[in-house]
Scaffold this motif. Structure first.
Motif: not given
Length: 279
Positions: A181-186, A202-205, A212-218, A244-249
């Protein structure tokens, strides 16, 4: 019958959170319904709930809950500009969760699998969750303060695989979830504390270096089962096997003023356990 897509297809199958009431199904039941050892459901829909209230002595009241499609074609724009020839990942722009396929199978060993993934393996399922105010009420039902307001979440999912059955390692029955799952905007506000969160993603690391589509998903895997709390009593057990994820605010507001942004890079959460029970 267990679905075994090719390696290429598996790489693009990712999960979707949906709401459905599941009842126990055995192999003969599935065969009588579908004429074979499994069934497939194609799904689209939108869910609106006026109010959800949890009551203890006082209450938590969540207003105007909506689950549907994001209605946007620019989700994870960096990913499709870099890896999809400038063509948006989202192909059906609507306010519904759509292009969703659900496979249900029961294996010979008695394990049931329920797989949610996109009808088009090359495109994710987009979704949005919005709510009104989350109010804290006293015993008389009077609002004391607003915990959360203006909650809005938009993202994609490409896989949700749920398996129900006996787990040799746990030594008991469990629900195993594998989610991409990927979160584009919260965005949300906590007015009682003067805090606002803007543009959480929240995206993949690997998304920041290889969008890309795969890495957009945690990637998240969890087990849910009947566990034991520290004092020996029963509890609902939730074990995070891996995340496994990257999270930015993008922005944190305090008292109406921004205090900057935050990035959590290459977060790996493993062997995390929670026990949930009444008191």
């Amino acid at each position: 019958m267990i679905i075994r897509p090719s390696v290429a297809v598996l790489a693009l199958c990712l999960p979707a959170a949906t709401l459905a009431e599941l009842r126990s199904l055995d192999e003969s039941t599935l065969s009588s319904v579908s004429g074979q050892a499994g069934i497939t459901v194609e799904f689209e829909g939108q869910l609106d709930i006026g109010n959800i209230t949890y009551t203890d002595e006082g209450s938590l009241s969540v207003n105007e809950f909506k689950l549907g499609g994001a209605g946007r074609d620019d989700l994870f724009v960096e990913g499709y500009m870099a890896a999809n020839g400038g063509n948006p990942f989202i192909q059906n722009i609507s306010d519904k969760i759509d292009d969703l396929k659900i496979d249900i199978d029961v294996a010979a060993d008695g394990e049931m699998s329920i797989r949610f993934y996109p009808l088009n393996y090359a495109a994710p399922v987009d979704f949005s969750v919005t709510t009104g105010a989350w109010d804290i009420l006293n015993a008389e039902g009077e609002r004391q303060f607003t915990l959360v307001d203006n909650f809005s979440l938009e993202g994609i999912f490409t896989q949700l695989w749920a398996k129900v059955g006996y787990d040799d390692e746990l030594g008991q029955d469990r629900l195993n979830l594998e989610l991409r799952i990927g979160i584009d905007d919260l965005d949300f506000e906590m007015p009682a504390f003067g805090i606002g969160i803007r543009d959480l993603r929240m995206t993949g690391p690997d998304y920041d270096t290889n969008p890309n589509l795969l890495s957009a998903n945690a990637e998240i895997e969890a087990n849910i089962y009947n566990g034991t709390r520290r004092d020996g009593g029963g509890a609902l057990a939730l074990d995070i096997v891996n995340m496994d994820a990257d999270i930015t605010v993008g922005g944190i507001d305090i008292g109406g003023q921004s205090i900057g942004s935050v990035k959590i890079d290459n977060m790996n959460l493993t062997n995390h356990s929670m026990r949930i029970y009444g008191h």
